[in-house]
Design a protein around this motif. Structure first.
Motif, mmCIF file in Angstrom:
data_model
loop_
_atom_site.group_PDB
_atom_site.id
_atom_site.type_symbol
_atom_site.label_atom_id
_atom_site.label_comp_id
_atom_site.label_asym_id
_atom_site.label_seq_id
_atom_site.Cartn_x
_atom_site.Cartn_y
_atom_site.Cartn_z
ATOM 1 N N GLY A 32 29.775 -25.709 35.237
ATOM 2 C CA GLY A 32 30.838 -26.836 35.249
ATOM 3 C C GLY A 32 32.067 -26.372 33.988
ATOM 4 O O GLY A 32 33.231 -26.514 34.492
ATOM 5 N N ALA A 33 31.750 -25.650 32.930
ATOM 6 C CA ALA A 33 32.986 -25.299 32.148
ATOM 7 C C ALA A 33 33.741 -24.314 32.718
ATOM 8 O O ALA A 33 34.850 -24.155 32.513
ATOM 9 N N VAL A 34 33.238 -23.628 33.440
ATOM 10 C CA VAL A 34 33.797 -22.298 34.232
ATOM 11 C C VAL A 34 34.700 -23.000 35.067
ATOM 12 O O VAL A 34 35.932 -22.556 35.452
ATOM 13 N N ARG A 35 34.223 -23.939 35.972
ATOM 14 C CA ARG A 35 34.876 -24.346 37.121
ATOM 15 C C ARG A 35 35.954 -25.137 36.773
ATOM 16 O O ARG A 35 36.942 -25.646 37.481
ATOM 17 N N GLN A 36 35.933 -25.914 35.551
ATOM 18 C CA GLN A 36 36.938 -26.708 34.785
ATOM 19 C C GLN A 36 38.204 -25.840 34.894
ATOM 20 O O GLN A 36 39.415 -26.366 35.175
ATOM 21 N N GLN A 37 38.169 -24.609 34.417
ATOM 22 C CA GLN A 37 39.302 -23.664 34.388
ATOM 23 C C GLN A 37 39.522 -23.154 35.582
ATOM 24 O O GLN A 37 40.827 -22.842 35.859
#
Lengths: 220, 220, 220, 220, 220, 220, 220, 220
Positions: free
Chosen positions: C59-64
């Motif tokens: 999720g944290a990766v996909r936010q960026q």
């Protein structure tokens, strides 16, 4: 102990089912057990491969059944004519000369099925130039069987450089920590190279049968 | 429990004996124990290195003693000014980016002793060209520290190509068979490359001190 | 630590050399490291596969980088369009439903390379009739990937019945003696079935790449 | 098995690359394989070291090639004149007299490269006064190779007292838990002394080559 | 599950048989199970020792039974008045400060039986002078309990220098090869020092009871 | 991944084949997977046992399917009415109270099949009188399930004293050497008592099914 | 290899320091090494104990030095008159007759120091009545050495019944899982009996020296 | 060593207590020890079984006591008339012919107690049709003893198909990873089949006694 099964339950059906010559693990068998198996397969008109047979045991077997052929480096007995013109060719690499018996077992098992193996010996990673100089030659083979003892890096390096199926065979050469092929085997399983296949330590026969499955499938 | 030794028996003599900054293994210490050690060494006018300190513990320590400096990738605390102009330079190689914390621990420990480390990252054997392209550059360093996880082949390949002292550091990256750095460690010990030195898994500090012993000796 | 290599040494050449999408082992990487790799490959116009990424990290990766796609059962991130019409199809068998994440990792890695995988789940040997009823169906696939935990008998039984290449994947399901997939892994290596190939515990990605090497070779 | 490489791939280049005499691991080699290697190196005008050669095998080799010299305690064969005036001197310590064969292997390997080794035997930690009485003498050597079996404490104690490079060699002396040198090896890796380098169990040759790398580097 | 034994089968007879306070292993017990045991022994007028109780669990127990006393470093609960004037005194040595919880468990268990323990901390072999300076003092104690993690050399060195009974306690401090106290434990068992006794990793309680058996026997 | 088998391959035939309620290993299953299995068996009118379900997961399952019953000490979910009047009774012995969850799993699994279990707790060999006092009582049961952690001596002592079938269950209680039930398990396998049967560590369910097979056979 | 120490560094001081006869581990020594040690101690007027000497090696030694006495069951050589009237007496228990060589090594080592050992053989837990019948007799001895192979339960049962110091000696009798004394050793370390002391597998000499330390201390 | 027990403590009571013929583990016994035991049991009018006796040792025993009978495949000596008409019959399955010695040990031990064993050999899972063809026949036996080496899948497959008690015997056939029966043993313990009972590697005698306990109990 009453014997509910008078006849040995040899897997006479394996050839039809898997397309493989029956192979008997000779290390734990007596001369009598090997002879009994040979007679059964001879009666069924089938070839036979016996692996892990030391020289003296092989001699005792051949005294009774001289038509069995002994392959000393591979420590194998074969029965029945080997296919003469191979339908396919692959490469077997070894890190050092201590790996040769395992390579020879693989080569003999392949020869029983009409597959020729070219040996590329002594290309271990401690002298990397020996491998690098043969990359173009290696690129021509459909399958690579790579045997290595000690730390067993060779299959990892090969699979990082070449795109074919690579079957890694850990060899029980070494001592101390990781003796008996343990370091090589866990290293090959833990390899950072993508798509390396591993068989058991010293299992030249298994590597050959894995290669055979691949070559047969490719043949269609 | 009566305490026969009111004072902690810190090894205040190590620096004189071995020429090494005292290093405290922080993983099993409480914040209070780390602070007590720091106060003792500060009182003795000696520098200090604390390894394996997680970020939150480091924060708690620094709230009490802000003059300690935290190196997050290396997970180390240092106390006292680090030597500014290094007297020697070596190289630290890593197979992949997961090895960076171990490399950083080694680098920080060396920096405390005035040795600079150049990082050559991501040169693992699965893509061998990355290493081969840097051989001439690597040949210039007096000592090579090589960190690798998974099957840990990198130090073997390096020590087969280059003549310097090579200190192999297995890294606890990997899973399944050989997890926790086990495959890398036994592989490095069982290596077919001549004269590879091995330290414990993840022991960046130990690799640094081994390198320091070598560099000091060469200095005469 | 001075960084002799400003840029990450990502293996941008792997695709050309091995015909494989670059895969990053996500378990030991930070969000920042994954993002950096993704940006590098995006800049080079190459696809990317990141394995072992837990949901929150993904999720944290996909936010960026929302163009990355997350496959929750496989715990993988993929970047770049997946091939839409597969050029080949194989089968992935599992002993039980606990093996599904490993099967899904293999399936996702194959999908990145245009190979479709049909899942044959829950055919473990404790209820053998489930496997026997599907033998004819299984016989049609060029390669079989077989995932099993506990004692890991399934690949042995399959390779004794069918002639194709069989890639055995031990799964870290189980407890007590042989926990963590250890029993399954040593059992698969020690298998009495001829020509079984083994990859590391839970290594769905490795099984997929081994299958890809085989399928590519067969394609000629 | 067709042999793609008629000639053995001996690493005739090692001497140029690493500055080391080629060493052959004799334990898994036949008399014929050792002779073949010796002839190749003799033809190339290079010296040779063969390690782990039992007395009877050495005798069989020397019957064919009497110019090879056998070192019984070290279980090594050497070919070619050993350098007569050593350019450097180091110390080899042993915990007990059972460690002597390993120390002798290290000493012989060093002698092949012009390095003299002084043996400091029987200074194990169970009678610590024997070591303490020799500290000043030991302080004069540039490198210390320390061989120990059982629990293997000696290198830890030495590296805590002296600042030189210390190469720890676990020896396969002992029994029960930790037999085969296992206790000594894991203890040396887990050592609390900073900067201890470890080689594989009984690897006297490896310790010698590690020392050689260090001494060469120091020489500049 | 019908319960054939309504009452817990606590060993209320142990005190008479072995002269030891009943000790309950708290790590796998719930708060309720600890309370139940405490009530039973209180009813029988007997003291009680509960080992391996983390702080929060101890708090929950003491909220119900405030007469239990918690020893945080030793992670023990004790019930009943501890003997005030010890009848005997021994020494507990530790290699480093990470060994203190184990030493404290031993000390608390001894205190329950009227034996006082003097702590000699931080005398690990990496800085041997700390131990050597205390030999005369150590010679006065009838029994030595020696706790050490990492490679665990300290008990070997102590038992080589002093003639008393030495009880070696491996401590689960360390990492990598030999983690979890494994290196220390096998090293202590394999020790070259004559007559070292070993208890399980972190077993401070067991070391205390072994010492108690010895002191009681000596008392006659 | 295309799914060749839309429906989960639950072994709906096990009950007919083996006479056993289907049991699902809950530890590696999600709430959704457990619910799906329960719905399938409910639709087939069959009972179900789910083992190794922690309290919170059980709560989430029961929120959707309140007819499932949770057994907290056994960490099991059961579905369907349990047989009310048992047709047979056996005994489950434990060495200590830490073994109770494993004993409860066995007891719950037996209850699903109409077998009652009487618990004989806390009869470990450290206080042997507790066992000796119950020998006559134990002699009445047709089968004994004996659970023990630590060194696991209890089944050996029981099988040396009583002639019934004894099923030994090692329990993962303990620490240090032999932690995780390893010491108990290898000890039970290596037992000097004749005819001890062993199941995996913590495998209360397996012990119950082994007992069920025996009792069923005896019933004829 | 130059020999910096012309004389063997035998620990001639051990007797003064520890009050123990020097003991030489004979298994890895040659006949020459044993003779050399014997001559050195004879010259110093000191007794000597050599352990683990097989019959033929002992014969070869005694041909040169007939004053050495061989104890065949204990596989020990002793030199110098053994004390004739013992100052103390302890008991050595064995589980079975396969443990007798280890018991005899302990007994011989004690006899060298004037301690008599009474053998209580064959009291293994598979037939518990044999031990129970001797409890009163056993209660009279100040120290109990307990030797057991297989699962090694005997010391646990003894230490649960009797309050004296109990020294547990695992014996390398057994096979399969836990072979080589491994099961016995980890079981004794993991024992639920309080205060059991463990020495290495087959270490009868070590058990004797541990007992000697205890008896000496008790003597004051 | 004074011998507190002039007579060997043979367990003459075992037959009354457990209904089992006394069995002596012959592997670690001398000819004299076996003869002594035989004389003791003969004097008591009891039968005797000695397991693990190699042919030459058996010959030496029988030269003194010709009434002992040797069973070469089972490597057992028996004394006293074996029951002639068996009261019960069970089946022993083996995966391959290398398992026959273990099956024969079980069969001989059962014969001593009046139980007949029918051997169903060579039904390993690599050729599954051999087992499937015998399912109806196997269903008639009250207990199944299943011996298998290599990966040891056979008992798992059998216990998944048939409802009787299944006693799994791992056999030390195999090599590399999982050698010595290790893979088979951990696989049988980790088996996904419900209610499999496991005995130690090669423990044919133990499997027989477990079966005897079951059959006796069923008899009532």
């Amino acid at each position: 102990m009453t014997d509910g099964d008078r006849n040995l339950n040899l897997d006479l059906d394996r050839r039809r089912r898997l397309g493989m010559v029956e192979a008997v693990w000779g290390a734990d068998k007596t001369v009598e057990q090997i002879l009994a198996a040979a007679h059964r397969f001879a009666a069924a008109g089938q070839p036979l491969l016996v692996t892990r047979v030391e020289e003296t045991k092989a001699g005792a077997v051949r005294q009774q059944l001289p038509e069995l052929c002994y392959h000393p480096q591979a420590r194998c007995l074969t029965m029945g004519p080997l296919p003469t013109s191979p339908w396919r060719r692959l490469a077997i690499l070894t890190g050092g000369s201590s790996d040769l018996p395992v390579a020879a077992e693989a080569s003999t098992a392949l020869a029983c099925h009409g597959v020729a193996a070219e040996l590329i010996a002594d290309v271990g990673v401690a002298g990397l130039h020996r491998l690098m100089a043969r990359l173009d030659h290696l690129a021509r083979f459909p399958v690579l069987i790579v045997c290595a003892g000690m730390e067993g890096s060779l299959p990892t390096v090969v699979a990082g450089l070449l795109p074919q199926p690579v079957i890694a065979v850990p060899v029980s050469v070494g001592y101390g920590m990781g003796a008996g092929g343990h370091a090589a085997c866990v290293g090959m399983l833990a390899s950072c190279a993508p798509g390396l296949c591993v068989v058991n330590i010293d299992n030249g026969y298994g590597a050959a049968m894995a290669a055979l499955r691949i070559l047969r499938m490719a043949k269609g």
